[in-house]
Design a protein around this motif. Sequence first.
Motif, PDB file in Angstrom:
ATOM      1  N   VAL A 134       0.846  -1.187   0.000  1.00  0.00           N
ATOM      2  CA  VAL A 134       0.000   0.000   0.000  1.00  0.00           C
ATOM      3  C   VAL A 134       0.884   1.241   0.000  1.00  0.00           C
ATOM      4  N   SER A 135       0.258   2.380  -0.171  1.00  0.00           N
ATOM      5  CA  SER A 135       0.993   3.637  -0.172  1.00  0.00           C
ATOM      6  C   SER A 135       0.099   4.730   0.396  1.00  0.00           C
ATOM      7  N   ASN A 136       0.699   5.592   1.181  1.00  0.00           N
ATOM      8  CA  ASN A 136      -0.002   6.746   1.744  1.00  0.00           C
ATOM      9  C   ASN A 136      -1.169   6.371   2.651  1.00  0.00           C
ATOM     10  N   GLN A 137      -1.103   5.223   3.278  1.00  0.00           N
ATOM     11  CA  GLN A 137      -2.145   4.843   4.227  1.00  0.00           C
ATOM     12  C   GLN A 137      -1.749   5.244   5.644  1.00  0.00           C
ATOM     13  N   ASN A 138      -2.752   5.657   6.423  1.00  0.00           N
ATOM     14  CA  ASN A 138      -2.492   5.917   7.832  1.00  0.00           C
ATOM     15  C   ASN A 138      -2.467   4.589   8.581  1.00  0.00           C
ATOM     16  N   ILE A 139      -2.253   4.641   9.876  1.00  0.00           N
ATOM     17  CA  ILE A 139      -2.089   3.398  10.646  1.00  0.00           C
ATOM     18  C   ILE A 139      -3.341   2.546  10.594  1.00  0.00           C
ATOM     19  N   ALA A 140      -4.498   3.148  10.772  1.00  0.00           N
ATOM     20  CA  ALA A 140      -5.743   2.371  10.776  1.00  0.00           C
ATOM     21  C   ALA A 140      -5.976   1.710   9.421  1.00  0.00           C
ATOM     22  N   GLN A 141      -5.744   2.453   8.342  1.00  0.00           N
ATOM     23  CA  GLN A 141      -5.932   1.888   7.012  1.00  0.00           C
ATOM     24  C   GLN A 141      -4.928   0.772   6.734  1.00  0.00           C
ATOM     25  N   MET A 142      -3.690   0.982   7.149  1.00  0.00           N
ATOM     26  CA  MET A 142      -2.681  -0.054   6.967  1.00  0.00           C
ATOM     27  C   MET A 142      -3.068  -1.327   7.722  1.00  0.00           C
ATOM     28  N   ARG A 143      -3.526  -1.172   8.943  1.00  0.00           N
ATOM     29  CA  ARG A 143      -3.934  -2.343   9.723  1.00  0.00           C
ATOM     30  C   ARG A 143      -5.136  -3.043   9.087  1.00  0.00           C
ATOM     31  N   GLU A 144      -6.074  -2.267   8.546  1.00  0.00           N
ATOM     32  CA  GLU A 144      -7.220  -2.877   7.869  1.00  0.00           C
ATOM     33  C   GLU A 144      -6.757  -3.627   6.623  1.00  0.00           C
ATOM     34  N   SER A 145      -5.828  -3.022   5.877  1.00  0.00           N
ATOM     35  CA  SER A 145      -5.308  -3.698   4.680  1.00  0.00           C
ATOM     36  C   SER A 145      -4.639  -5.017   5.040  1.00  0.00           C
ATOM     37  N   ILE A 146      -3.851  -4.998   6.100  1.00  0.00           N
ATOM     38  CA  ILE A 146      -3.173  -6.218   6.548  1.00  0.00           C
ATOM     39  C   ILE A 146      -4.199  -7.282   6.926  1.00  0.00           C
ATOM     40  N   GLU A 147      -5.232  -6.867   7.643  1.00  0.00           N
ATOM     41  CA  GLU A 147      -6.252  -7.807   8.105  1.00  0.00           C
ATOM     42  C   GLU A 147      -7.057  -8.378   6.943  1.00  0.00           C
ATOM     43  N   ARG A 148      -7.347  -7.543   5.957  1.00  0.00           N
ATOM     44  CA  ARG A 148      -8.215  -7.957   4.851  1.00  0.00           C
ATOM     45  C   ARG A 148      -7.472  -8.707   3.753  1.00  0.00           C
ATOM     46  N   SER A 149      -6.185  -8.506   3.654  1.00  0.00           N
ATOM     47  CA  SER A 149      -5.441  -9.045   2.511  1.00  0.00           C
ATOM     48  C   SER A 149      -5.084 -10.517   2.720  1.00  0.00           C
ATOM     49  N   ARG A 150      -5.364 -11.317   1.708  1.00  0.00           N
ATOM     50  CA  ARG A 150      -4.949 -12.719   1.736  1.00  0.00           C
ATOM     51  C   ARG A 150      -3.439 -12.823   1.532  1.00  0.00           C
ATOM     52  N   PRO A 152       0.380 -11.216   2.006  1.00  0.00           N
ATOM     53  CA  PRO A 152       1.005 -10.300   2.954  1.00  0.00           C
ATOM     54  C   PRO A 152       1.187  -8.903   2.358  1.00  0.00           C
ATOM     55  N   VAL A 153       0.938  -7.894   3.147  1.00  0.00           N
ATOM     56  CA  VAL A 153       1.239  -6.512   2.767  1.00  0.00           C
ATOM     57  C   VAL A 153       2.710  -6.281   3.106  1.00  0.00           C
ATOM     58  N   VAL A 154       3.555  -6.106   2.093  1.00  0.00           N
ATOM     59  CA  VAL A 154       4.994  -6.062   2.373  1.00  0.00           C
ATOM     60  C   VAL A 154       5.512  -4.662   2.666  1.00  0.00           C
ATOM     61  N   THR A 155       4.804  -3.628   2.205  1.00  0.00           N
ATOM     62  CA  THR A 155       5.284  -2.271   2.474  1.00  0.00           C
ATOM     63  C   THR A 155       4.147  -1.270   2.496  1.00  0.00           C
ATOM     64  N   ASN A 156       4.388  -0.161   3.171  1.00  0.00           N
ATOM     65  CA  ASN A 156       3.566   1.043   3.072  1.00  0.00           C
ATOM     66  C   ASN A 156       4.520   2.144   2.625  1.00  0.00           C
ATOM     67  N   GLN A 157       4.292   2.669   1.445  1.00  0.00           N
ATOM     68  CA  GLN A 157       5.163   3.710   0.892  1.00  0.00           C
ATOM     69  C   GLN A 157       4.586   5.076   1.269  1.00  0.00           C
ATOM     70  N   GLY A 177       5.453  -6.447  10.722  1.00  0.00           N
ATOM     71  CA  GLY A 177       6.408  -6.993   9.761  1.00  0.00           C
ATOM     72  C   GLY A 177       6.354  -6.320   8.403  1.00  0.00           C
ATOM     73  N   VAL A 178       5.794  -5.107   8.350  1.00  0.00           N
ATOM     74  CA  VAL A 178       5.661  -4.363   7.099  1.00  0.00           C
ATOM     75  C   VAL A 178       6.840  -3.406   6.949  1.00  0.00           C
ATOM     76  N   ALA A 179       7.503  -3.451   5.814  1.00  0.00           N
ATOM     77  CA  ALA A 179       8.599  -2.515   5.553  1.00  0.00           C
ATOM     78  C   ALA A 179       8.030  -1.139   5.222  1.00  0.00           C
ATOM     79  N   VAL A 180       8.761  -0.119   5.581  1.00  0.00           N
ATOM     80  CA  VAL A 180       8.378   1.250   5.228  1.00  0.00           C
ATOM     81  C   VAL A 180       9.251   1.709   4.063  1.00  0.00           C
ATOM     82  N   THR A 181       8.601   2.172   3.003  1.00  0.00           N
ATOM     83  CA  THR A 181       9.314   2.749   1.864  1.00  0.00           C
ATOM     84  C   THR A 181       9.148   4.260   1.926  1.00  0.00           C
TER      85      THR A 181
END
Length: 274
Positions: A134-150, A152-157, A177-181
Amino acid sequence: MQTVSAHGATIPALGFGVFRMSDEEVERVVPAALEAGFRHFDTAQIYQNEAALGRALHAAGARRDDLFLTTKVWIGNYRPEKFAASVDESLDELKVDQVDLLLLHWPAHEVPVAAQVEMLNAVQEAGKAKFVGVSNQNIAQMRESIERSRAPVVTNQVELHPYLPQQALVAAARDSGVAVTAYYGMADGAVPKDPVLQRIGARYGKSAAQVGLRWLVQQGHIALSKTAKPERVKENIAIFDFTLDEADMAAIARLARPDGRLVSPPGLAPEWDI
């Protein structure tokens, strides 16, 4: 080159971004970037230069297995009838069958994050992207993406530089375990001119820009560098032969400021955590 690992992905810690670069600039500078040692290239549908990047890499004879290619799906394509087709177009323009990393470019507001992630998963499962993020997500959105995604979400840019270190988001990403770009690492030209960074760089025989990039990768982030000038490419990659000490890192940490954010387009940006 140093790499960052996240959920099975091994990503070169320093990437070459082509944001706001014309086709002519991309095709002129990419051969120099390859020659200097760059193998991680970052583009996006909205940059309108995926085809130029594909042509440049192909013309330079770059081996696909040596490259790590990232692109991002634009918000206008966050619909089932457009998402996969837009990725197909990106692949055609990049002259590849699969990108290494496919990102949702901005969270936007009209399409729920869960629906965005579902479309992202579908193209990944179809073999069009090795990894997703993902990119440009805040913490809540990133956590939702991680939870919803089959997958793995490898980065938030995200925007990240000495004036905006994103400590809360970085901590949340690491917990998952998500890398930050980091993009906009030069803070729109402020980093190279910063007297604190210039003084630190002088002790190592490095520029303030090199100090800024080193600060990013030394924290374990993936940093996107950029230049349209072939003669500057070697400077950007020459950041792995020195290490900032604790005093340097502390001095840079003091550069953070409440108004450090530079990129927050209305209608695209979420409610930021800071």
